[in-house]
Design an enzyme around this catalytic site. Structure first.
Site, mmCIF file in Angstrom:
data_model
loop_
_atom_site.group_PDB
_atom_site.id
_atom_site.type_symbol
_atom_site.label_atom_id
_atom_site.label_comp_id
_atom_site.label_asym_id
_atom_site.label_seq_id
_atom_site.Cartn_x
_atom_site.Cartn_y
_atom_site.Cartn_z
ATOM 1 N N ASN A 1 0.636 -1.009 -0.157
ATOM 2 C CA ASN A 1 0.233 0.016 -0.277
ATOM 3 C C ASN A 1 1.089 1.549 0.382
ATOM 4 O O ASN A 1 0.602 1.944 -0.805
ATOM 5 C CB ASN A 1 -1.097 0.185 1.103
ATOM 6 N N LYS B 1 -4.920 3.497 -12.346
ATOM 7 C CA LYS B 1 -3.771 3.987 -12.875
ATOM 8 C C LYS B 1 -3.885 4.003 -14.245
ATOM 9 O O LYS B 1 -2.808 4.816 -15.147
ATOM 10 C CB LYS B 1 -2.612 2.305 -13.352
ATOM 11 N N LYS C 1 -8.186 16.788 -50.566
ATOM 12 C CA LYS C 1 -8.180 17.019 -49.536
ATOM 13 C C LYS C 1 -7.062 17.362 -49.085
ATOM 14 O O LYS C 1 -6.045 16.281 -49.336
ATOM 15 C CB LYS C 1 -8.988 15.649 -49.069
ATOM 16 N N GLN D 1 -6.556 0.363 -7.453
ATOM 17 C CA GLN D 1 -5.980 0.031 -8.320
ATOM 18 C C GLN D 1 -6.395 -0.098 -9.666
ATOM 19 O O GLN D 1 -5.496 1.052 -10.441
ATOM 20 C CB GLN D 1 -6.587 -1.703 -7.948
ATOM 21 N N HIS E 1 -18.272 36.652 -30.172
ATOM 22 C CA HIS E 1 -19.487 35.425 -30.905
ATOM 23 C C HIS E 1 -19.825 34.397 -32.454
ATOM 24 O O HIS E 1 -20.073 34.711 -33.251
ATOM 25 C CB HIS E 1 -20.955 36.105 -31.238
ATOM 26 N N SER F 1 -7.091 12.223 -48.216
ATOM 27 C CA SER F 1 -8.054 11.566 -48.070
ATOM 28 C C SER F 1 -8.629 10.852 -49.199
ATOM 29 O O SER F 1 -7.509 10.507 -49.793
ATOM 30 C CB SER F 1 -9.498 12.367 -48.634
ATOM 31 N N GLU G 1 -7.658 17.916 -35.353
ATOM 32 C CA GLU G 1 -8.901 17.332 -35.071
ATOM 33 C C GLU G 1 -8.989 16.143 -34.212
ATOM 34 O O GLU G 1 -9.366 15.765 -32.990
ATOM 35 C CB GLU G 1 -9.514 16.655 -36.498
ATOM 36 N N ASN H 1 -6.332 17.343 -45.110
ATOM 37 C CA ASN H 1 -7.094 17.837 -43.595
ATOM 38 C C ASN H 1 -6.699 17.629 -42.377
ATOM 39 O O ASN H 1 -5.460 17.166 -42.180
ATOM 40 C CB ASN H 1 -7.602 15.950 -43.603
HETATM 41 N N1 ARG Z 1 -1.840 -3.640 -7.488
HETATM 42 C C1 ARG Z 1 -2.400 -2.930 -6.764
HETATM 43 C C2 ARG Z 1 -2.880 -1.508 -6.584
HETATM 44 O O1 ARG Z 1 -2.525 -0.864 -7.720
HETATM 45 C C3 ARG Z 1 -1.161 -2.369 -4.688
HETATM 46 C C4 ARG Z 1 -1.415 -2.641 -3.694
HETATM 47 C C5 ARG Z 1 -2.051 -3.702 -3.653
HETATM 48 N N2 ARG Z 1 -1.812 -3.785 -1.900
HETATM 49 C C6 ARG Z 1 -3.137 -4.900 -1.358
HETATM 50 N N3 ARG Z 1 -3.566 -4.679 -0.047
HETATM 51 N N4 ARG Z 1 -3.712 -5.223 -2.350
HETATM 52 O O2 ARG Z 1 -3.478 -0.487 -6.238
#
Ligand code: ARG
Length: 469
Positions: A110, A325, A283, A322, A156, A277, A290, A285
């Site tokens: 953690n 990420k 064209k 988790q 505007h 295109s 975009e 583009n």
């Molecule tokens: N893979 C977990 C995450 O990205 C890491 C921490 C996990 N901790 C646990 N007690 N399961 O959050």
């Protein structure tokens, strides 16, 4: 070797559960940071007399070997080992034997994962400041080249008052300057060490968190162990800053798309930044602009996604976290992709000044200035506004622009008009009359560009100071 946490279990994990709960497919991105954090942690364990010196050396050299294997691509990660932390620990134990098991003393995944992400984002934020600064340089370059390019300014999306193209571009410089300052400010809250918080409550080992912080270049350690492992504000802050950067980019994208249309023809984007295109041979583009505009959506989505994950989440760590990420990595990649292309796209943009000038000549964007002219002759502004409104209407009905009117025609609207009205109406005069700090008059814009150049230098030196190898 079985699972690192297998002791309490009598049954094998269900295959689908294993796949569902694993994060290795994406958190392998944190491999370098994970090892960096482990090296500092084990060094501290040695210095505090928690792990014998020779074991510390064995673990450090083992970690470096694992790092080499990761860099060369020879280490295969497995879903069975769930995440990057346990994959690396497993590889370490395979490399150096059971002594590798001492690495995790006084630590939990953690506080480990939080540390990895602080290390990761800290560097990305510095890089993004650098990329924004490069984009600012491109804007300054174009602004300098267009100090006498006049185009209609819009409100505007209707022609409002003529402005210098340099002034328009420098508005974007300011937006990106605020983005830079926000990122720099967020750095203070990213550069804080969670490690030592353990699973949530701290640890029974006599560790020294400040020593780890010092080694890893963190300015401070988290004050509260529960907060240390459950805080993801720093990621939210990044996602929010990224959203704002993308929003700014998307506004410039929109203008580039409009400006490069045949209807405007104000600029031509370099061939290298456009695509064709498959069916229409004529064209060209503005795909990059975009797509950056379009990708703004996913960056906002990542922000809202994580805000929602964290909403009502009890302390301290929960597996929900988790989910922090993938959105973060996706945002980093999206922003990198956009900023990388943007600076050269702006720098290579061809500006069609004649076309801009023609647009200015064929509009009423100098109308405010005739009103001001009458005000200077002591007429109350509201009355002047009314008179010029009627003058413009007369022009529209007679297919003329203000500069086409004869002095008699002018005088038919107000006796206050004189020969000098023709000078007042020239676009250069209209632009340069706005000689207020922050206004579009050429001397003001030159001074703004000067100040912007200084800010750019300051940013460059901040980046240099904060880039860690
Ligand atoms: N893979 C977990 C995450 O990205 C890491 C921490 C996990 N901790 C646990 N007690 N399961 O959050």
């Amino acid at each position: 070797m079985s699972k690192l946490w297998g002791g309490r279990f009598t049954k094998k994990t269900d295959q689908l559960v294993e796949e569902y709960t694993a994060s290795i497919t994406f958190d392998k991105e944190l491999a370098e940071e994970d090892i960096q954090g482990s090296l500092a942690h084990v060094t501290m364990l040695g210095q505090c007399g928690i792990v014998p010196a020779e074991d510390v050396e064995t673990i450090k050299s083992g970690l470096n070997k694992v790092l080499e294997r990761i860099r060369s691509g020879s280490l295969e990660f497995s879903v069975e080992d769930e995440d990057i932390h346990m994959n690396i620990e497993k590889a370490l134990i395979e490399e150096i034997g059971p002594v590798g098991g001492k690495l995790h003393t006084g630590r939990s995944r953690n506080d480990q994962v939080a540390t990895d992400m602080h290390l990761y984002l800290r560097q990305r934020v510095v890089e993004f400041v650098g990329m924004l600064q490069k984009l600012q340089e491109s804007l300054i370059g174009q602004a300098k080249a267009n100090l006498d390019t006049i185009l209609p300014g819009y409100t505007h999306l209707q022609r409002a008052q003529p402005i210098l193209f340099a002034h328009h571009l420098m508005a974007y410089f300011e937006m990106f300057q605020r983005d830079i300052e926000r990122l720099q400010d967020s750095y203070k809250r990213i550069n804080v060490l969670p490690l030592g918080a353990g699973a949530l409550a701290g640890t029974t080992f006599p560790i020294d968190r400040h020593l780890v912080a010092q080694q890893l270049g963190f300015d401070r350690v988290y004050e509260n162990s529960l907060d240390a492992v459950s805080d993801r504000d720093f990621i939210l802050e990044f996602l929010s800053n990224a959203s704002m950067i993308m929003m700014h980019l998307s506004r410039l994208c929109e203008e580039m798309v409009l400006w490069s249309s045949t209807e405007f023809s104000f600029v031509e984007l370099d061939d290298a930044f456009c695509t064709g295109s498959s069916i229409m041979p004529q064209k060209k583009n503005p795909d990059v602009a975009e797509l950056v505009r379009g990708k703004t959506g996913r960056v906002y989505g990542n922000l809202v996604g994580l805000l929602t994950v964290l909403k009502a989440l009890p302390l301290a760590y929960n597996k929900d976290m988790q989910e922090d990420k993938e959105g973060m990595f996706d945002t980093v990649k999206t922003l990198q992709g956009a900023l990388q292309l943007f600076a050269p796209m702006v720098a290579t943009m061809q500006v069609n000044r004649d076309r801009m000038r023609q647009a200015v000549n064929q509009d009423f964007s100098n109308a405010t200035d005739i009103a001001d002219y009458l005000v200077n002759k002591n007429l109350p502004f509201r009355q002047a506004h009314e008179i010029i409104g009627k003058t413009v209407l007369y022009c529209i009905q007679n297919k003329k622009y203000l500069l086409d009117l004869s002095l008699e025609e002018f005088k038919s609207f107000s006796e206050l008009f004189d020969e000098d009205i023709y000078d007042v109406l020239q676009p250069e005069q209209v632009v340069n009359a706005r000689n207020v700090y922050g206004g579009t008059a050429a001397p003001q814009v030159s001074a703004a560009i000067e100040r912007a150049g200084e800010k750019c230098l300051q940013t460059a030196s901040w980046v240099e100071q904060h880039l860690k190898e």
